[in-house]
Write a protein that holds these residues in place. Sequence first.
Motif, PDB file in Angstrom:
ATOM      1  N   TRP A   1     -26.655  32.272  11.116  1.00  0.00           N
ATOM      2  CA  TRP A   1     -26.376  31.079  11.953  1.00  0.00           C
ATOM      3  C   TRP A   1     -26.504  30.801  13.663  1.00  0.00           C
ATOM      4  O   TRP A   1     -26.810  30.225  14.093  1.00  0.00           O
TER       5      TRP A   1
ATOM      6  N   TYR B   1     -28.910  28.423  14.916  1.00  0.00           N
ATOM      7  CA  TYR B   1     -28.641  27.199  15.447  1.00  0.00           C
ATOM      8  C   TYR B   1     -29.655  27.108  17.513  1.00  0.00           C
ATOM      9  O   TYR B   1     -29.883  26.346  17.841  1.00  0.00           O
TER      10      TYR B   1
ATOM     11  N   TRP C   1     -28.486  20.116   5.469  1.00  0.00           N
ATOM     12  CA  TRP C   1     -28.160  20.338   4.048  1.00  0.00           C
ATOM     13  C   TRP C   1     -27.760  19.597   2.902  1.00  0.00           C
ATOM     14  O   TRP C   1     -26.565  19.217   3.089  1.00  0.00           O
TER      15      TRP C   1
ATOM     16  N   GLU D   1     -14.147  18.315   9.714  1.00  0.00           N
ATOM     17  CA  GLU D   1     -14.963  18.820   8.632  1.00  0.00           C
ATOM     18  C   GLU D   1     -15.261  20.269   9.353  1.00  0.00           C
ATOM     19  O   GLU D   1     -15.343  20.717  10.513  1.00  0.00           O
TER      20      GLU D   1
ATOM     21  N   GLY E   1     -17.350  24.208   9.441  1.00  0.00           N
ATOM     22  CA  GLY E   1     -18.794  24.475   9.831  1.00  0.00           C
ATOM     23  C   GLY E   1     -19.587  23.358   9.758  1.00  0.00           C
ATOM     24  O   GLY E   1     -20.504  22.655   9.424  1.00  0.00           O
ATOM     25  N   SER E   2     -19.084  22.421  10.847  1.00  0.00           N
ATOM     26  CA  SER E   2     -19.688  21.540  11.205  1.00  0.00           C
ATOM     27  C   SER E   2     -21.110  20.839  11.314  1.00  0.00           C
ATOM     28  O   SER E   2     -21.737  20.445  11.324  1.00  0.00           O
TER      29      SER E   2
ATOM     30  N   ASN F   1     -25.303  21.154  12.954  1.00  0.00           N
ATOM     31  CA  ASN F   1     -25.044  20.331  13.654  1.00  0.00           C
ATOM     32  C   ASN F   1     -24.785  18.232  13.407  1.00  0.00           C
ATOM     33  O   ASN F   1     -25.024  17.687  14.698  1.00  0.00           O
TER      34      ASN F   1
ATOM     35  N   SER G   1     -19.865  28.799  15.231  1.00  0.00           N
ATOM     36  CA  SER G   1     -21.073  29.110  15.766  1.00  0.00           C
ATOM     37  C   SER G   1     -21.068  28.007  16.489  1.00  0.00           C
ATOM     38  O   SER G   1     -21.723  27.591  17.065  1.00  0.00           O
TER      39      SER G   1
ATOM     40  N   PHE H   1     -12.965  29.060  10.467  1.00  0.00           N
ATOM     41  CA  PHE H   1     -12.141  28.710   9.610  1.00  0.00           C
ATOM     42  C   PHE H   1     -11.508  29.420   9.033  1.00  0.00           C
ATOM     43  O   PHE H   1      -9.480  29.774   8.573  1.00  0.00           O
ATOM     44  N   LEU H   2     -11.798  30.972   8.407  1.00  0.00           N
ATOM     45  CA  LEU H   2     -10.919  31.860   7.897  1.00  0.00           C
ATOM     46  C   LEU H   2      -9.701  32.236   8.287  1.00  0.00           C
ATOM     47  O   LEU H   2      -8.834  32.935   8.028  1.00  0.00           O
TER      48      LEU H   2
ATOM     49  N   LYS I   1     -19.109  20.692   3.909  1.00  0.00           N
ATOM     50  CA  LYS I   1     -20.973  20.273   2.687  1.00  0.00           C
ATOM     51  C   LYS I   1     -21.599  21.527   3.413  1.00  0.00           C
ATOM     52  O   LYS I   1     -21.558  22.078   4.758  1.00  0.00           O
TER      53      LYS I   1
ATOM     54  N   ALA J   1     -21.889  29.199   2.234  1.00  0.00           N
ATOM     55  CA  ALA J   1     -22.602  29.770   2.899  1.00  0.00           C
ATOM     56  C   ALA J   1     -21.534  31.342   3.110  1.00  0.00           C
ATOM     57  O   ALA J   1     -21.521  32.502   3.344  1.00  0.00           O
TER      58      ALA J   1
HETATM   59  C1  LIG Z   1     -24.547  25.482   4.990  1.00  0.00           C
HETATM   60  S1  LIG Z   1     -24.820  25.536   6.591  1.00  0.00           S
HETATM   61  C2  LIG Z   1     -23.970  23.979   6.980  1.00  0.00           C
HETATM   62  C3  LIG Z   1     -23.612  22.679   8.312  1.00  0.00           C
HETATM   63  C4  LIG Z   1     -23.286  21.139   7.895  1.00  0.00           C
HETATM   64  N1  LIG Z   1     -21.875  21.496   7.483  1.00  0.00           N
HETATM   65  C5  LIG Z   1     -24.317  20.571   6.909  1.00  0.00           C
HETATM   66  O1  LIG Z   1     -23.898  20.836   6.003  1.00  0.00           O
HETATM   67  O2  LIG Z   1     -25.039  20.701   8.256  1.00  0.00           O
HETATM   68  C6  LIG Z   1     -23.150  26.392   7.257  1.00  0.00           C
HETATM   69  C7  LIG Z   1     -22.344  26.269   7.939  1.00  0.00           C
HETATM   70  O3  LIG Z   1     -20.967  26.969   8.046  1.00  0.00           O
HETATM   71  C8  LIG Z   1     -20.865  27.695   9.388  1.00  0.00           C
HETATM   72  N2  LIG Z   1     -19.803  28.993   9.054  1.00  0.00           N
HETATM   73  C9  LIG Z   1     -19.847  29.558   8.280  1.00  0.00           C
HETATM   74  N3  LIG Z   1     -18.646  31.209   7.649  1.00  0.00           N
HETATM   75  C10 LIG Z   1     -18.365  30.046   9.246  1.00  0.00           C
HETATM   76  C11 LIG Z   1     -16.312  30.225   9.213  1.00  0.00           C
HETATM   77  N4  LIG Z   1     -15.852  31.304   8.165  1.00  0.00           N
HETATM   78  N5  LIG Z   1     -15.974  29.171  10.375  1.00  0.00           N
HETATM   79  C12 LIG Z   1     -16.177  28.184  10.451  1.00  0.00           C
HETATM   80  N6  LIG Z   1     -18.044  27.854  10.390  1.00  0.00           N
HETATM   81  C13 LIG Z   1     -18.537  28.729   9.738  1.00  0.00           C
HETATM   82  C14 LIG Z   1     -22.422  27.995   9.526  1.00  0.00           C
HETATM   83  O4  LIG Z   1     -22.383  28.490  11.228  1.00  0.00           O
HETATM   84  C15 LIG Z   1     -23.171  27.001   9.671  1.00  0.00           C
HETATM   85  O5  LIG Z   1     -22.938  26.033  10.108  1.00  0.00           O
END
Ligand SMILES: C[S@@+](CC[C@H](N)C(=O)[O-])C[C@H]1O[C@@H](n2cnc3c(N)ncnc32)[C@H](O)[C@@H]1O
Length: 230
Positions: A15, A19, A36, A63, A65-66, A68, A91, A117-118, A142, A147
């Motif tokens: 990621w 980005y 996405w 949100e 994992g927001s 962009n 990220s 988040f975790l 979303k 991921a």
């Molecule tokens: C498939 S993308 C979706 C991005 C956004 N939600 C969208 O719909 O455009 C997954 C996102 O989750 C983020 N991500 C993955 N694991 C994460 C975590 N443990 N905590 C926060 N963000 C996370 C990634 O960096 C990425 O931006």
Amino acid sequence: MATFEPSKLGTKEHWDSVYEEELENFEEIGDEGEIWFGVESVEKMVEWALENLPPSANASILEVGSGNGTLLFGLLDAGYAVQALHGIDYSAGAVSLSKEIAKTRGGSDIVFTECDFLNEDPQQPQTASLDRSDVWDLLLDKGTYDAIALGERDEQGNLPTSKYPGRVTRLLKPGGHFLITSCNFTEDELKAAFATEETGLAYHSRIQHPTLSFGGKTGSSCSSVAFVKR
Ligand SMILES: C[S@@+](CC[C@H](N)C(=O)[O-])C[C@H]1O[C@@H](n2cnc3c(N)ncnc32)[C@H](O)[C@@H]1O
């Protein structure tokens, strides 16, 4: 429950490099990057929010994992107050990209922060008066659970998603909602993961996505399910 072979989509390095490139593209040609699951998934999640927690409810929205920031900008365009909207992403590049895009969309005051988040609690919403974790009215996901599911198991052999439902419960207010859109898990799998005694979450509603028929079976390409914290 579906389990997946670990892939690069389950790593932070992946990621970060996505980005870094999307930020360069935005700066050079104004391209906001990947949407996405398509524009329709954004529209449907925004419609669900308007029906269930309209802007007049002054809900605090996060949100997970927001990326962009597309979904949060959709909520902003639909009339949600900028102060209601928050995004976290682990990220740093995603946070920089969403902040840059926000400046061009009247959303500079959306709070985008770097947060795993975790493992970490996000910065509190501006409306929270108490120093506690369960302060959010609505959590949105979303593609992030999808991921995370592509990460490695931990040292004890637990699935990478195992901590996720408990984190939702920790952050939601009693009566708060969690709306998730996934293209890797079916509606039943999402219900089995989230609506359990342990989480205290109950099934609330679903979003109908266009259905596809193949080999005599009919199903949706993505599932969106909402849960409520009892
Ligand atoms: C498939 S993308 C979706 C991005 C956004 N939600 C969208 O719909 O455009 C997954 C996102 O989750 C983020 N991500 C993955 N694991 C994460 C975590 N443990 N905590 C926060 N963000 C996370 C990634 O960096 C990425 O931006």
